[in-house]
Structure formats: structure tokens, C-alpha cells
Write an enzyme that holds these catalytic residues in place. Structure first.
Site, mmCIF file in Angstrom:
data_model
loop_
_atom_site.group_PDB
_atom_site.id
_atom_site.type_symbol
_atom_site.label_atom_id
_atom_site.label_comp_id
_atom_site.label_asym_id
_atom_site.label_seq_id
_atom_site.Cartn_x
_atom_site.Cartn_y
_atom_site.Cartn_z
ATOM 1 N N CYS A 26 0.843 -1.199 0.000
ATOM 2 C CA CYS A 26 0.000 0.000 0.000
ATOM 3 C C CYS A 26 0.879 1.251 0.000
ATOM 4 O O CYS A 26 1.978 1.250 0.529
ATOM 5 C CB CYS A 26 -0.889 -0.013 1.237
ATOM 6 S SG CYS A 26 -1.950 1.449 1.394
ATOM 7 N N CYS B 192 -6.810 -3.108 4.522
ATOM 8 C CA CYS B 192 -6.686 -1.649 4.263
ATOM 9 C C CYS B 192 -7.450 -1.181 3.033
ATOM 10 O O CYS B 192 -8.402 -0.440 3.158
ATOM 11 C CB CYS B 192 -5.239 -1.182 4.176
ATOM 12 S SG CYS B 192 -5.125 0.569 3.703
ATOM 13 N N SER C 51 0.554 3.913 1.697
ATOM 14 C CA SER C 51 0.776 4.523 3.019
ATOM 15 C C SER C 51 2.163 4.164 3.558
ATOM 16 O O SER C 51 2.831 5.001 4.162
ATOM 17 C CB SER C 51 -0.299 4.088 4.013
ATOM 18 O OG SER C 51 -1.552 4.551 3.587
ATOM 19 N N HIS D 289 0.755 -2.709 6.951
ATOM 20 C CA HIS D 289 -0.449 -2.465 7.759
ATOM 21 C C HIS D 289 -1.676 -3.090 7.109
ATOM 22 O O HIS D 289 -2.781 -2.881 7.560
ATOM 23 C CB HIS D 289 -0.651 -0.952 7.912
ATOM 24 C CG HIS D 289 -0.894 -0.299 6.585
ATOM 25 N ND1 HIS D 289 0.130 -0.024 5.703
ATOM 26 C CD2 HIS D 289 -2.042 0.068 5.968
ATOM 27 C CE1 HIS D 289 -0.380 0.493 4.604
ATOM 28 N NE2 HIS D 289 -1.695 0.554 4.722
HETATM 29 N N1 APR Z 1 -3.790 12.689 -10.843
HETATM 30 C C1 APR Z 1 -4.475 11.522 -10.857
HETATM 31 N N2 APR Z 1 -3.944 10.342 -10.441
HETATM 32 C C2 APR Z 1 -2.680 10.348 -10.024
HETATM 33 C C3 APR Z 1 -1.888 11.529 -9.977
HETATM 34 C C4 APR Z 1 -2.505 12.748 -10.433
HETATM 35 N N3 APR Z 1 -1.851 13.892 -10.418
HETATM 36 N N4 APR Z 1 -0.666 11.195 -9.504
HETATM 37 C C5 APR Z 1 -0.673 9.873 -9.270
HETATM 38 N N5 APR Z 1 -1.876 9.344 -9.581
HETATM 39 C C6 APR Z 1 -2.330 7.946 -9.504
HETATM 40 C C7 APR Z 1 -1.247 6.911 -9.758
HETATM 41 O O1 APR Z 1 -0.980 6.737 -11.131
HETATM 42 C C8 APR Z 1 -1.862 5.674 -9.104
HETATM 43 O O2 APR Z 1 -2.676 4.951 -10.018
HETATM 44 O O3 APR Z 1 -2.758 7.675 -8.184
HETATM 45 C C9 APR Z 1 -2.739 6.248 -8.002
HETATM 46 C C10 APR Z 1 -2.237 5.926 -6.594
HETATM 47 O O4 APR Z 1 -2.338 4.546 -6.397
HETATM 48 P P1 APR Z 1 -1.314 3.685 -5.516
HETATM 49 O O5 APR Z 1 0.063 4.143 -5.744
HETATM 50 O O6 APR Z 1 -1.679 2.245 -5.729
HETATM 51 O O7 APR Z 1 -1.688 4.126 -4.006
HETATM 52 P P2 APR Z 1 -2.794 3.497 -3.016
HETATM 53 O O8 APR Z 1 -2.181 2.403 -2.228
HETATM 54 O O9 APR Z 1 -4.042 3.269 -3.781
HETATM 55 O O10 APR Z 1 -2.999 4.704 -1.994
HETATM 56 C C11 APR Z 1 -3.613 5.929 -2.394
HETATM 57 O O11 APR Z 1 -4.659 6.340 -0.269
HETATM 58 O O12 APR Z 1 -4.619 5.277 1.786
HETATM 59 C C12 APR Z 1 -4.073 6.297 1.016
HETATM 60 O O13 APR Z 1 -1.822 6.534 1.881
HETATM 61 C C13 APR Z 1 -2.591 6.131 0.767
HETATM 62 O O14 APR Z 1 -2.269 8.372 -0.003
HETATM 63 C C14 APR Z 1 -2.408 7.022 -0.418
HETATM 64 C C15 APR Z 1 -3.713 6.858 -1.184
HETATM 65 ZN ZN ZN Z 2 -3.011 1.105 3.360
#
Ligand code: APR
Ligand code: ZN
Ligand code: ZN
Length: 364
Positions: free
Chosen positions: A38, A164, A40, A59
Site C-alpha cells: 500500500c 486496508c 501509506s 499495515h
Molecule cells: N492525478 C491523478 N492520479 C494520479 C496523480 C494525479 N496527479 N498522480 C498519481 N496518480 C495515480 C497513480 O498513477 C496511481 O494509479 O494515483 C494512483 C495511486 O495509487 P497507488 O500508488 O496504488 O496508491 P494506493 O495504495 O491506492 O494509496 C492511495 O490512499 O490510503 C491512502 O496513503 C494512501 O495516499 C495514499 C492513497
Molecule cells: Zn493502506
């Protein structure tokens, strides 16, 4: 046992042997089955969020009860359990008011057990437990209150997701925004958590679900989970694109699921009259998003944050297991990459590269 320890910001996690003490009163030792990759954890690794170090991260986990400490009655050796990174003490004001995701006793003790000590150490060096879970390790000692029994077992990698990204994403829709059938939803950020927001929106029969991401691969993948439209934010202003898809009005419900000031502002700006903006992602410490103060009032918008999907782990996680088992949550297509604990830095590298879906660390 083997664990991935976080020592230094922007350095790889160190997979090494550490010691884990037996569970004390009210604690449970769990043999980890799977742990989700994740973002986070990544925020801590990059120094965007503070945490005491050294610490075992992880987590989003599930496993099998190995042994229980004195006084533990709700789980038994052999039970499959999902771990909650906010254990619900059941006694504080937040818990008693039904907001166990904000449990005050947990907030006061953070990456320590409730007694202020750790069960993890390396010689004399105490090692902290992220969210009292610390599942990037072969075993974890967790409070009984953070150990949620699974009514009938499911594959470990799917169970881990319910630790999560499922409650955080689906919960944001069901318990925080309370999206109504027929509405228009826009989801900014379609990674592991964002895909769960999309699944939640589908579950409540949203009419239009607009996936917004900077990567085409994520947008295509989001269609499998119920997105009806996609917006590539790297092509053109995503706010203008969402407005075009909604007849100029903006969406009824928007969700920020990346974690930055810019995406928070975009989610706010693409939300329409009387709409609700729900911020799920965790922006770097100190980030401030500029919100149009007049628009907030004149268009009666609602802007709110949600932590852990505003879900109550001990009751909502078993419900989400049921939803998976009855085919309402597509976790089979969500967890697409599997890694060993030794490959944890590679797993996070793949997240940075924008590989689609959720990765999971799996244990024998
Ligand atoms: N606009 C739109 N999407 C974006 C941008 C942007 N400017 N920048 C990044 N992304 C997209 C990424 O391409 C990716 O698909 O956001 C997504 C984030 O996904 P993950 O990296 O898988 O993160 P995830 O585990 O889903 O967590 C997202 O939720 O719980 C919280 O701490 C966690 O802040 C984090 C968020
Ligand atoms: Zn998480
Ligand atoms: Zn509490």
C-alpha cells in the site's frame, strides 16, 4: 523471524532476522499469510509522513492465529484473522461513539503496543510496529482488539486487502460520502485504494463512474471494476474533462485517492453544486490545498476527509468478506502481483512505476 525493517528515509527496507516476543495479556501472535503493498507505507519510506524508527512496516495484512496471550477469548489458534491498523479499544470516546477508526487509545500509543513497549526488537534495540500490525514479517504480535476473525476462510491475499484498501476505498463510499444510487462519481487516483472506491460506487449503483489518473494503463484497468468513463489527467486539465463529461455541472461525489494538495484541489474543483468531496489519500505533512472559499458557500459543497474509510473494523471487515464471497467485490482481479518478503523493495518499485492493481507479499 524474518522481517523488513525501515531504518532510513529513502533507503531500501532491510530484510533481516529480528526477535519477536510472545504475546502478553490481551495480545495475539499471528503467522502472516499475506501483506498488501500500500502507498501509506511508501509515504513513511519517503519521509512524507513521520514514524518512529526502526519500524517494521506493513499495515494491510491477514494470517493465522499462532498463539494467544492471557485473557484472549475472541480468537483461537488456527483462526484466520484480518489485522486492523487501528485496533478498536472499545472504551474510548471515539470507539463508544461508533468511530473506532479514530480510536483514541490507539492514537495515544501509535507504533507501540498499548503498554508503551514493543514486542519487536533486535538485541537491545526496540523495533516499532506500524499501526500495531507490522505485517512485513513472518509473524506479528497484535492487540486482540486489532485481530478481526474471518467468519469463513478466504484466500490470504484477498483477506489482506480487507485490512486496508477495501475498507478504505469501499468504506469511503458507503460510510463517509454515502453515495446515492444514480449519482455521478469521479475518482482521482486509481491505484489499489481508488479501485476500491470505484467498486464501492458500482455497489451502490452510481450511474456514471469517472476514473481519473495520469496513467492510461490504470484507466483501462479501472474499467474492469466498474468505471464507466476515464479521464487522463496528464493529457489535459482533469477538471475541464470531468465537467465536459457531466454537462458542465461537475460530479455529485468526488474522491481524492492519491495524496497531494494538487489532486485534492482538482477533486474539489470537479465537484458540482451541493456535491461532496471526500479526501482519502494522505498528502505529505504540511501540504495545503487552496480551496475557493466563495464557491464552497455559494454552491453548498461539502469537503471532508475520511480515515480508514470511516469503517468499524470489527464489524465492517467481516461484512466485506461476505461481499467478496457473494461476488460483490472483485478482489480476484485486484491482487495481480505476488512477491516474497525478500522482494519487498521490488514490490514498491513496481508501485512507483505504476504497475496496475495491488501487489501482495505472500508467505509460505
Ligand atoms: N492525478 C491523478 N492520479 C494520479 C496523480 C494525479 N496527479 N498522480 C498519481 N496518480 C495515480 C497513480 O498513477 C496511481 O494509479 O494515483 C494512483 C495511486 O495509487 P497507488 O500508488 O496504488 O496508491 P494506493 O495504495 O491506492 O494509496 C492511495 O490512499 O490510503 C491512502 O496513503 C494512501 O495516499 C495514499 C492513497
Ligand atoms: Zn493502506
Ligand atoms: Zn478506542
Amino acid at each position: 523471524m524474518k522481517a523488513a525493517v525501515f531504518y532510513e528515509v529513502n533507503q531500501p527496507l532491510v530484510v533481516e532476522e529480528v526477535e519477536l516476543d510472545d504475546p502478553k495479556a490481551g495480545e495475539v501472535m499471528v503467522k502472516i499469510g499475506a501483506a498488501g503493498v500500500c502507498r501509506s507505507d511508501r509515504h513513511f519510506m519517503h519521509g512524507d509522513a513521520p514514524i518512529a524508527r526502526p519500524v517494521v512496516l506493513g499495515h494491510e495484512g491477514a494470517g493465522t492465529v499462532e498463539k494467544v496471550g492471557p485473557g484472549v477469548t475472541s480468537v483461537h489458534p488456527g483462526d484466520q484473522v484480518i489485522l486492523s491498523f487501528v485496533p478498536a479499544c472499545g472504551l474510548c470516546k471515539s470507539c463508544l461513539e461508533g468511530h473506532s477508526n479514530l480510536c483514541d487509545s490507539h492514537a495515544a500509543t501509535g507504533p507501540f503496543m498499548y503498554d508503551g513497549t514493543t514486542r519487536l526488537h533486535k538485541g537491545d534495540q526496540a523495533i516499532h510496529h506500524m499501526g500495531k500490525v507490522a505485517c512485513f514479517a513472518e509473524y506479528a504480535v497484535v492487540p486482540e482488539t486489532g485481530c478481526v476473525p474471518v467468519p469463513s476462510p478466504i484466500p490470504m491475499d484477498k483477506a489482506a486487502m480487507i485490512g486496508c484498501c477495501v475498507p478504505t476505498g469501499v468504506g469511503a463510499v458507503l460510510f463517509s460520502a454515502k453515495v446515492t444510487p444514480g449519482s455521478t462519481v469521479a475518482v482521482v487516483g486509481c491505484g489499489g485504494v481508488g479501485l476500491n472506491v470505484i467498486m464501492g460506487a458500482k455497489l451502490v449503483n452510481a450511474a456514471k463512474i469517472i476514473a481519473v489518473d495520469i496513467r492510461e494503463s490504470q484507466l483501462e484497468f479501472a474499467m474492469k471494476f466498474g468505471a464507466t468513463h476515464s479521464v487522463n489527467a496528464s493529457d489535459r486539465d482533469p477538471v475541464a474533462q470531468v465537467k465536459e463529461l457531466t454537462g458542465g455541472k461537475g460530479a455529485d461525489y468526488t474522491f481524492e485517492v492519491f495524496g497531494s494538495a494538487d489532486t485534492t484541489k482538482a477533486a474539489y474543483d470537479m465537484c458540482g453544486k451541493r456535491g461532496t468531496v471526500t479526501v482519502v489519500g494522505i498528502a505529505p505533512v504540511g501540504a495545503e490545498a487552496a480551496i475557493n472559499a466563495v464557491d464552497l458557500v455559494r454552491n453548498e459543497k461539502t469537503l471532508r476527509g475520511t480515515y480508514y474509510g470511516s469503517a468499524r473494523s470489527r464489524t465492517d471487515m467481516p461484512t466485506m468478506v461476505d461481499m467478496y464471497q457473494s461476488g460483490k467485490l472483485n478482489l480476484d482481479d485486484l491482487v495481480v502481483r505476488h512477491y516474497s518478503l525478500d522482494q519487498i523493495n521490488e514490490a514498491y518499485g513496481d508501485m512507483d512505476k505504476g504497475e496496475v492493481g495491488r501487489g501482495a507479499i505472500v508467505f509460505d
